[in-house]
Design an enzyme around this catalytic site. Structure first.
Site, PDB file in Angstrom:
ATOM      1  N   GLY A  17      51.374  16.688  15.094  1.00 52.52           N
ATOM      2  CA  GLY A  17      52.793  16.956  14.875  1.00 52.52           C
ATOM      3  C   GLY A  17      53.693  15.775  15.193  1.00 52.52           C
ATOM      4  CE  LYS A 189      37.335  18.765  31.812  1.00 55.61           C
ATOM      5  NZ  LYS A 189      36.966  18.298  33.168  1.00 55.61           N
ATOM      6  CD  GLN A 194      41.673   8.949  32.041  1.00 55.52           C
ATOM      7  OE1 GLN A 194      40.897   8.039  32.306  1.00 55.52           O
ATOM      8  NE2 GLN A 194      41.646  10.093  32.694  1.00 55.52           N
ATOM      9  CE  LYS A 225      41.925  12.468  36.148  1.00 61.34           C
ATOM     10  NZ  LYS A 225      41.023  13.607  36.005  1.00 61.34           N
ATOM     11  CB  ALA A 243      57.096  25.348  19.692  1.00 61.98           C
ATOM     12  CB  CYS A 383      59.761  23.151 -11.023  1.00 60.49           C
ATOM     13  SG  CYS A 383      59.664  21.584 -11.932  1.00 60.49           S
ATOM     14  N   GLY A 385      57.772  27.476 -12.336  1.00 60.16           N
ATOM     15  CA  GLY A 385      58.109  28.907 -12.268  1.00 60.16           C
ATOM     16  C   GLY A 385      59.193  29.259 -13.277  1.00 60.16           C
ATOM     17  CG  MET A 386      63.426  27.526 -15.246  1.00 57.34           C
ATOM     18  SD  MET A 386      63.070  26.367 -16.608  1.00 57.34           S
ATOM     19  CE  MET A 386      64.712  26.119 -17.234  1.00 57.34           C
ATOM     20  CD  GLU A 407      52.214  20.938 -17.227  1.00 59.56           C
ATOM     21  OE1 GLU A 407      53.296  21.569 -17.166  1.00 59.56           O
ATOM     22  OE2 GLU A 407      51.654  20.463 -16.229  1.00 59.56           O
ATOM     23  CG  HIS A 509      61.544  20.990  -7.067  1.00 62.69           C
ATOM     24  ND1 HIS A 509      60.363  21.635  -6.816  1.00 62.69           N
ATOM     25  CD2 HIS A 509      61.345  20.284  -8.206  1.00 62.69           C
ATOM     26  CE1 HIS A 509      59.473  21.330  -7.743  1.00 62.69           C
ATOM     27  NE2 HIS A 509      60.054  20.503  -8.605  1.00 62.69           N
ATOM     28  CD  GLU A 511      61.386  23.447  -3.801  1.00 64.51           C
ATOM     29  OE1 GLU A 511      62.329  23.963  -4.453  1.00 64.51           O
ATOM     30  OE2 GLU A 511      60.397  22.913  -4.354  1.00 64.51           O
TER      31      GLU A 511
HETATM   32  N1  GLN Z   1      54.325  20.806 -14.745  1.00 65.08           N
HETATM   33  C1  GLN Z   1      55.722  20.984 -15.018  1.00 65.08           C
HETATM   34  C2  GLN Z   1      56.356  19.720 -15.563  1.00 65.08           C
HETATM   35  O1  GLN Z   1      55.857  18.630 -15.354  1.00 65.08           O
HETATM   36  C3  GLN Z   1      56.460  21.500 -13.793  1.00 65.08           C
HETATM   37  C4  GLN Z   1      56.454  20.546 -12.651  1.00 65.08           C
HETATM   38  C5  GLN Z   1      56.823  21.193 -11.330  1.00 65.08           C
HETATM   39  O2  GLN Z   1      56.724  22.405 -11.174  1.00 65.08           O
HETATM   40  N2  GLN Z   1      57.205  20.401 -10.339  1.00 65.08           N
HETATM   41  O3  GLN Z   1      57.386  19.780 -16.174  1.00 65.08           O
END
Ligand code: GLN
Length: 537
Positions: A17, A189, A194, A225, A243, A383, A385-386, A407, A509, A511
């Site tokens: 981490g 330990k 060390q 120590k 945590a 992405c 997903g859309m 694709e 994206h 996120e």
């Molecule tokens: N494979 C898709 C593209 O290249 C979507 C990419 C993604 O989901 N980041 O357009």
């Protein structure tokens, strides 16, 4: 004030981490009023992680300026609420690429090009680059990998040289180690620590502060120590216990006075105590939820949650904003069929179809989307997903048999998702997608507009394929509207279903821009929709 440098190295094992410790320390220093940035040096030969399969090192995090980077940069941004850039992630591959390009240009004037000094010089130059912008009081450099690894040696050697060149009080080295607990012996330990410090010292770097990961509190005697054997002061032996959440770590490090040790070693001007009020409020809401929802995450890398790191964290932020515990349920899209989709997704309060690449698991994603569309379950697509949402709609609502993304099916009769013209010329895979920040104009009156509360937004991208505008009129006539458009190119950025409680999908994206102090509105409202859905059952 001249920029000061903090280096974070790791020993004993990987995955201790370092990224979270670096981000937590940065947070504490920032909360005292210092301007701080963090950079990561990775020892692998890839120029950047953009070409890596997510199973290798988890998600590829994309910055505003379109760099494809290590997922730790996501932690830096989420903790600090400030943007990172191309300069914040450097790999061995990038260092060598630069040196070899220079060599071909004749820049070394006939000299033999060597690891020392040429590679180490280039590492040092990069280590100092962000500090030289004048923007930061403190630059934290996280060195990936473990001390003793062959591949991280040039980084450690560069660090050794740089410390001397910078002079005393200009830099500190924090070494992160593990203090394992042997259950059979009933003991913690110190030996691995060390050895790890010895390995670092043999390379000429004496750490100033040790952060010791441990499952149990490290008693004073044991700290003494460690201090004795590792040439550090006892108050520089910092304990880092497991945590409850990564967001507790800044507070734990504050309790251990990690920030104070750093400030005193760097002779930084004493500033106010860190103000962590809003951070604590975030944690308070996170830990005392009044609601609970289950959200399905449908993707093909679900065996390794790190592949969806930013999405998971965005749900943590949005959960806290809604005082809601968000349980993410993982669904391998390869396993979803039209027969089992109802049984699998029944009981989910919301469904998210994740980003991704390639054919594998594509069909399952379409099935999941058909199910949520027909059953009024809140849906968010990101992405790929859309793109799946567009394909599903084309096939099942518009009746365009065989509609696809080129694709997955280059010869589809209905390429509702297709490659942009300028992408077709590209032969190199690395760094050539549509990457980084682009603006988007949201349509007044749309759900997307009401979610963001404004029409002009800017979000980050990472894809090659796009919604094909030739089909837009047919989509909109049937109730799937493009509510977000790139004003410069006309590319579709957001689609949403008009006659559905919550069905929003984005080509970008979201996120990547969610932080502790700035939870992303799309995630916040998606969780809210899931709460409403749960209540209405
Ligand atoms: N494979 C898709 C593209 O290249 C979507 C990419 C993604 O989901 N980041 O357009």
């Amino acid at each position: 004030m001249a920029t000061k440098y903090i280096f974070v190295t790791g020993g004993v094992t990987s995955s201790l981490g370092k990224g979270i410790i670096s981000a937590s320390l940065a947070k504490l220093l920032q909360a005292r009023g210092f301007s701080v940035t963090i950079q990561k040096f990775d020892p692998y030969i890839n120029i950047d992680p953009g070409t890596l399969n997510p199973y290798e090192h988890g998600e590829c995090y994309v910055t505003e300026d379109g760099a494809e980077t290590d997922l730790d940069l996501g932690h830096y941004e989420r903790f600090l609420n400030t943007a990172t850039s191309q300069a914040n992630n450097v790999t061995t591959g990038r260092i060598y690429h630069h040196v070899i390009t220079q060599e071909r240009e004749g820049a070394y004037l006939g000299k033999t090009v060597q690891v020392v000094p040429h590679i180490t010089d280039e590492i040092k130059r990069r280590m100092l680059l962000l500090g030289q912008t004048g923007e930061y009081d403190i630059v934290i450099t996280e060195i990936g990998g473990c001390v003793g690894d062959i591949e991280s040696l040039p980084f450690i050697e560069a660090l050794r040289q740089l410390r001397w060149e910078l002079g005393v009080h200009e830099s500190v080295v924090i070494h992160l180690t593990l203090v394992p607990y042997l259950r059979a012996a009933g003991e913690l330990k110190t030996k691995p620590t060390q050895h790890s410090v010895r390995a670092l010292s043999e390379a000429g770097v004496q750490p100033d502060i040790l952060v010791c990961r441990s499952e149990h509190p490290i008693p004073a005697e044991m700290r003494k120590k460690i201090a004795l054997f590792c040439n550090v002061k006892i108050n520089s032996v910092i304990e880092s216990l497991d945590a409850e959440t990564i967001y507790d770590v800044p507070l734990l490090m504050r309790k251990e006075k990690l920030d104070e040790r750093v400030i005193s070693k760097l002779k930084l001007p004493h500033r106010a105590e860190p103000n962590l009020d809003s951070w604590k409020e975030f944690l308070g809401r996170l830990k005392n939820p009044t609601e609970e929802v289950s959200i399905a995450l449908v993707g093909k890398y679900v065996e390794l949650p790190d592949a969806y790191k930013s999405i998971i964290e965005a749900f943590v932020h949005a959960g806290s904003a809604n005082e809601c515990k968000v349980n993410i349920k993982w669904f391998q899209s390869e396993n979803i069929t039209d027969e089992n989709v109802g049984a699998l997704l029944h009981g989910m309060d919301g469904v998210l179809v994740a980003p991704g690449f390639g054919e594998r698991g594509f069909k399952g994603k379409l099935e999941a989307i058909r199910y949520v569309r027909e059953n009024n379950i809140p849906f968010m697509g990101i992405c790929l997903g859309m793109q799946c949402a567009a394909v599903e709609f084309a096939r099942n609502v518009l009746g365009l048999a065989g509609a696809a993304s080129t694709e997955m099916d280059p010869t589809t009769p209905h390429p509702v998702i297709a490659m942009m013209e300028d992408q077709k010329q590209i032969t190199q895979m690395g760094g050539t997608m549509r990457l980084g920040s682009y603006t988007c104009e949201l349509k007044k009156g749309s759900k997307a507009y009401s979610i963001y509360g404004r029409s002009k937004i800017s979000e980050r991208h990472r894809h090659r394929y796009e919604f094909n505008n030739q089909y837009l009129a047919a989509f909109e006539a049937a109730g799937m509207v493009a509510s977000g458009i790139n004003p410069d190119t006309g590319l579709v950025e957001v689609i949403e279903l008009q006659h559905h409680p919550w069905f929003v999908a984005a080509q970008y994206h979201p996120e990547l821009k969610s932080t502790v102090l700035g939870p992303h509105p799309l995630f916040v409202r998606f969780v809210k929709a899931a709460i409403n859905n749960a209540k209405s059952k």
